[in-house]
Design a protein around this motif. Structure first.
Motif, PDB file in Angstrom:
ATOM      1  N   GLY A  31       0.804  -1.215   0.000  1.00  0.00           N
ATOM      2  CA  GLY A  31       0.000   0.000   0.000  1.00  0.00           C
ATOM      3  C   GLY A  31       0.835   1.262   0.000  1.00  0.00           C
ATOM      4  N   VAL A  32       1.980   1.230  -0.704  1.00  0.00           N
ATOM      5  CA  VAL A  32       2.862   2.390  -0.762  1.00  0.00           C
ATOM      6  C   VAL A  32       3.125   2.742  -2.226  1.00  0.00           C
ATOM      7  N   SER A  33       3.746   3.889  -2.449  1.00  0.00           N
ATOM      8  CA  SER A  33       4.093   4.294  -3.806  1.00  0.00           C
ATOM      9  C   SER A  33       5.271   3.471  -4.322  1.00  0.00           C
ATOM     10  N   LEU A  34       5.450   3.493  -5.630  1.00  0.00           N
ATOM     11  CA  LEU A  34       6.565   2.772  -6.224  1.00  0.00           C
ATOM     12  C   LEU A  34       7.901   3.328  -5.733  1.00  0.00           C
ATOM     13  N   SER A  35       7.973   4.647  -5.555  1.00  0.00           N
ATOM     14  CA  SER A  35       9.219   5.245  -5.067  1.00  0.00           C
ATOM     15  C   SER A  35       9.503   4.805  -3.629  1.00  0.00           C
ATOM     16  N   ARG A  36       8.454   4.683  -2.814  1.00  0.00           N
ATOM     17  CA  ARG A  36       8.634   4.217  -1.439  1.00  0.00           C
ATOM     18  C   ARG A  36       9.097   2.760  -1.431  1.00  0.00           C
ATOM     19  N   ALA A  37       8.507   1.946  -2.287  1.00  0.00           N
ATOM     20  CA  ALA A  37       8.934   0.545  -2.384  1.00  0.00           C
ATOM     21  C   ALA A  37      10.390   0.467  -2.827  1.00  0.00           C
ATOM     22  N   SER A  38      10.772   1.340  -3.749  1.00  0.00           N
ATOM     23  CA  SER A  38      12.160   1.377  -4.201  1.00  0.00           C
ATOM     24  C   SER A  38      13.104   1.727  -3.053  1.00  0.00           C
ATOM     25  N   GLY A  39      12.656   2.624  -2.169  1.00  0.00           N
ATOM     26  CA  GLY A  39      13.462   2.982  -1.009  1.00  0.00           C
ATOM     27  C   GLY A  39      13.655   1.804  -0.061  1.00  0.00           C
TER      28      GLY A  39
END
Length: 248
Positions: A31-39
């Motif tokens: 339930g997070v953004s793709l950029s957050r998942a990348s982090g």
């Protein structure tokens, strides 16, 4: 030193069981953004827990390091990284698992674990016969078990079910469906669910109906006590978020 959180541990265990996942699937289940998942993936790489890379035209992939996979699985799976020829299927199965049971590792037995178990049993028994390894086993909340198959393209009908004999011989349905049925009983499953793209649903339902009908006739005519029929279902992957790159 990177501290491993409970969420890290849960996701890494699923990654180890499913070989790996694209980061858009990871973002969807968390339930997070793709950029957050990348982090998050960057943290895991820094800690040595995971590897990541661009494999196909979709999102970047992440998979556990060999050391982490060995720790989580309890055996050494050997080196693995996504290959262009297999990522579509690995993505679909992983997305399906997360859609059905989320991060609850107790409610899914993975292909990787089932393949390892089958290899160990064959080695112990010095058996030459290979057994069918499904894409997973889903464990329902009431404990019932469903064997899961994922099919991205339709194969020749004779692969699923050989034609009925026309020379008077007893009909003993053979083919992939028979192999799947046998494996489902060995794994104590009450049914089989085949997930596929929308255009494959109707053809698979037709061949399953024929298999069920022929198997029912065989049970009725046999003097032997044969297992009761399994429940069969075909479902569309269209309901599964991120089962393919881009909009599902």
């Amino acid at each position: 030193m990177v501290r491993q959180t409970a969420r890290d541990a849960a996701v890494l265990e699923v990654l180890a069981q499913q070989y790996g996942l694209p980061q858009d699937v990871l973002a969807s289940v968390l339930g997070v953004s793709l950029s957050r998942a990348s982090g998050l993936v960057s943290r895991w790489k820094q800690a040595g827990w995971a590897r990541a890379g661009q494999i196909d035209g979709g999102a970047r992939w992440v998979w556990p390091s060999r050391v982490m996979a060995r720790e989580l699985l309890g055996w050494d799976p050997g080196p693995w990284m996504p290959r262009p020829g297999c990522v579509a299927h690995v993505r679909a199965v992983g997305a399906l698992r997360l859609h059905r049971v989320g991060l609850d590792v107790g409610r899914w037995e993975s292909h990787r674990a089932l393949a390892h178990q089958a290899a160990e049993m064959a080695r112990a028994a010095q058996a030459m016969r290979s057994v069918h390894v499904p894409d997973g086993v889903q464990v329902m909340r009431d404990g019932r078990r469903l064997l899961v198959q994922v099919e991205l393209s339709l194969r020749a009908r004779s692969v699923y079910l050989e034609p009925a004999p026309t020379d008077g011989r007893a009909d003993w349905p053979q083919g992939l469906l028979a192999d799947v049925a046998s494996r489902a009983r060995e794994l104590e499953c009450m049914g089989v669910v085949w997930w596929c793209p929308p255009q494959v649903v109707a053809p698979l339902e037709a061949v399953m109906s024929e298999f069920a009908a022929r198997s029912s006739v065989r049970r009725a005519r046999s003097g032997a006590v044969l297992p009761a029929g399994l429940r069969w279902a075909v479902k569309s992957l269209a309901e599964v978020p991120c089962w393919r790159p881009g909009p599902s």
